[in-house]
Design a protein around this motif. Structure first.
Motif, PDB file in Angstrom:
ATOM      1  N   ILE A  97    -147.352  14.499 -40.023  1.00 33.83           N
ATOM      2  CA  ILE A  97    -146.781  13.725 -38.549  1.00 33.83           C
ATOM      3  C   ILE A  97    -145.491  12.824 -38.780  1.00 33.83           C
ATOM      4  O   ILE A  97    -144.773  13.257 -37.914  1.00 33.83           O
ATOM      5  N   GLY A  98    -145.503  12.408 -39.621  1.00 31.48           N
ATOM      6  CA  GLY A  98    -144.481  11.354 -40.011  1.00 31.48           C
ATOM      7  C   GLY A  98    -143.303  12.217 -40.225  1.00 31.48           C
ATOM      8  O   GLY A  98    -142.043  11.920 -39.888  1.00 31.48           O
ATOM      9  N   GLU A 115    -145.879   5.332 -43.568  1.00 34.32           N
ATOM     10  CA  GLU A 115    -146.845   4.258 -44.148  1.00 34.32           C
ATOM     11  C   GLU A 115    -148.017   4.442 -44.552  1.00 34.32           C
ATOM     12  O   GLU A 115    -148.643   4.100 -45.737  1.00 34.32           O
ATOM     13  N   LYS A 116    -148.783   5.491 -44.007  1.00 36.47           N
ATOM     14  CA  LYS A 116    -150.058   5.637 -44.139  1.00 36.47           C
ATOM     15  C   LYS A 116    -150.125   7.107 -44.810  1.00 36.47           C
ATOM     16  O   LYS A 116    -151.140   7.718 -44.925  1.00 36.47           O
ATOM     17  N   GLY A 117    -148.907   7.660 -45.113  1.00 39.98           N
ATOM     18  CA  GLY A 117    -149.079   8.881 -45.768  1.00 39.98           C
ATOM     19  C   GLY A 117    -149.628   9.143 -47.037  1.00 39.98           C
ATOM     20  O   GLY A 117    -149.921   8.083 -47.885  1.00 39.98           O
ATOM     21  N   PHE A 118    -149.472  10.447 -47.777  1.00 37.36           N
ATOM     22  CA  PHE A 118    -150.124  10.689 -49.037  1.00 37.36           C
ATOM     23  C   PHE A 118    -149.174  10.529 -50.250  1.00 37.36           C
ATOM     24  O   PHE A 118    -148.002  10.958 -50.021  1.00 37.36           O
ATOM     25  N   PHE A 119    -149.448   9.674 -51.223  1.00 35.04           N
ATOM     26  CA  PHE A 119    -148.491   9.233 -52.012  1.00 35.04           C
ATOM     27  C   PHE A 119    -148.211  10.389 -52.892  1.00 35.04           C
ATOM     28  O   PHE A 119    -147.111  10.321 -53.565  1.00 35.04           O
ATOM     29  N   LYS A 120    -148.898  11.396 -52.977  1.00 35.60           N
ATOM     30  CA  LYS A 120    -148.160  12.635 -53.792  1.00 35.60           C
ATOM     31  C   LYS A 120    -147.285  13.462 -53.014  1.00 35.60           C
ATOM     32  O   LYS A 120    -146.856  14.369 -53.520  1.00 35.60           O
ATOM     33  N   TRP A 122    -144.072  13.761 -52.153  1.00 37.72           N
ATOM     34  CA  TRP A 122    -142.773  12.980 -52.423  1.00 37.72           C
ATOM     35  C   TRP A 122    -141.685  13.167 -51.601  1.00 37.72           C
ATOM     36  O   TRP A 122    -140.909  12.089 -51.434  1.00 37.72           O
ATOM     37  N   VAL A 123    -141.580  14.128 -50.534  1.00 34.03           N
ATOM     38  CA  VAL A 123    -140.634  14.112 -49.526  1.00 34.03           C
ATOM     39  C   VAL A 123    -140.889  13.218 -48.465  1.00 34.03           C
ATOM     40  O   VAL A 123    -139.927  12.290 -48.135  1.00 34.03           O
ATOM     41  N   THR A 124    -141.988  12.848 -48.217  1.00 31.26           N
ATOM     42  CA  THR A 124    -142.208  11.877 -47.099  1.00 31.26           C
ATOM     43  C   THR A 124    -142.549  10.516 -47.635  1.00 31.26           C
ATOM     44  O   THR A 124    -142.040   9.590 -47.144  1.00 31.26           O
ATOM     45  N   MET A 125    -142.658  10.436 -49.024  1.00 34.21           N
ATOM     46  CA  MET A 125    -142.461   9.086 -49.732  1.00 34.21           C
ATOM     47  C   MET A 125    -141.016   8.634 -49.836  1.00 34.21           C
ATOM     48  O   MET A 125    -140.845   7.568 -49.650  1.00 34.21           O
ATOM     49  N   GLY A 126    -140.307   9.709 -49.965  1.00 34.19           N
ATOM     50  CA  GLY A 126    -138.751   9.477 -50.098  1.00 34.19           C
ATOM     51  C   GLY A 126    -138.100   8.921 -48.485  1.00 34.19           C
ATOM     52  O   GLY A 126    -137.322   8.254 -48.486  1.00 34.19           O
TER      53      GLY A 126
END
Length: 242
Positions: A97-98, A115-120, A122-126
């Motif tokens: 969703i993010g 912020e509540k996304g999956f740490f694995k 990497w795209v959304t963590m980026g």
């Protein structure tokens, strides 16, 4: 997680029943039976939840790819009801969703989901790291990128993106360290080599080698994006003659 609790409850029940029926001398049989029931229960529930998620997620992603964003996001949000059943399900859906909101430049709306996304992922963590940079939360930015690199240590663009953000906030030395670290993990990577040289020369990084993957982070101006797209099309617009 409901799956874990239900499976553990079933296993404990089996352990006690066998122990009471066969006696304490057969504790090993009770333990073995409990382990089998736990694994079987966990796998069965996991498959059921996975199937239900696929029934929602697949059409939702097709809608998003077809630019029916509202419908796709609505379906993704509906899938959150299964988040408490299986570990990481909720965070993976939040990442999806993010990402959709971020790509659409709805950064404020995207932020709580990222912020509540999956740490694995990497795209959304980026994307989350970029958001923290724009909010001037530099420590949170570094924490996010470091966590992403631990989970995805073989992604060239992730190292380059981290280095780019560090350079943007004036930490050139740290940026060089991160990109150099990427080269130790991905020796021979031309994009990282080129950008490390540019950083050491005090120049702006060149990210066009990463193509569309880079553009989704929205760190280039619209003019630069249009210029790159024109170059990809051969440097000139097609003229449609009537």
């Amino acid at each position: 997680m409901y799956n874990l609790l239900i499976s553990a409850g079933a296993a404990i029940a089996v352990f006690l029943v066998v122990l009471l029926a066969a006696g304490t001398s057969y504790w090993w049989a009770a333990l073995l039976g409990a382990m089998v029931v736990f694994m079987a229960s966990f796998l069965i529930i996991s498959r059921i939840i996975t199937k239900k998620l696929e029934e929602i997620m697949e059409p939702a992603m097709k809608d998003i790819q077809a630019q029916r964003f509202e419908k796709g996001i609505r379906d993704l949000k509906a899938a959150l009801r299964y988040g408490k059943w299986q570990i990481y399900v909720e965070s993976q859906i939040n990442s999806a969703i993010g990402m959709v909101y971020f790509v659409r430049r709805e950064f404020g709306t995207a932020f709580p989901y990222l912020e509540k996304g999956f740490f694995k992922n990497w795209v959304t963590m980026g994307m989350l790291g970029v958001t923290y940079m724009k909010k001037n939360k530099h420590d949170k930015m570094k924490e996010t990128f470091d966590k992403a690199l631990m989970a995805s240590p073989k992604e060239s663009l992730l190292y380059a993106l981290y280095g780019y953000c560090l350079n943007e906030i004036g930490e050139n030395v740290k940026a060089c360290e991160i990109v150099a670290k990427g080269l130790t993990k991905l020796p021979g990577d031309d994009n990282l080599k080129q950008n490390l040289e540019l950083l050491r020369e005090g120049k702006k990084m060149k990210m066009k080698g990463y193509g569309e993957m880079w553009l989704q982070f929205h760190l280039e101006s619209m003019a630069t994006i249009q210029k790159q797209q024109m170059a990809a099309m051969g440097g000139k617009r097609r003229i449609i003659r009537k």
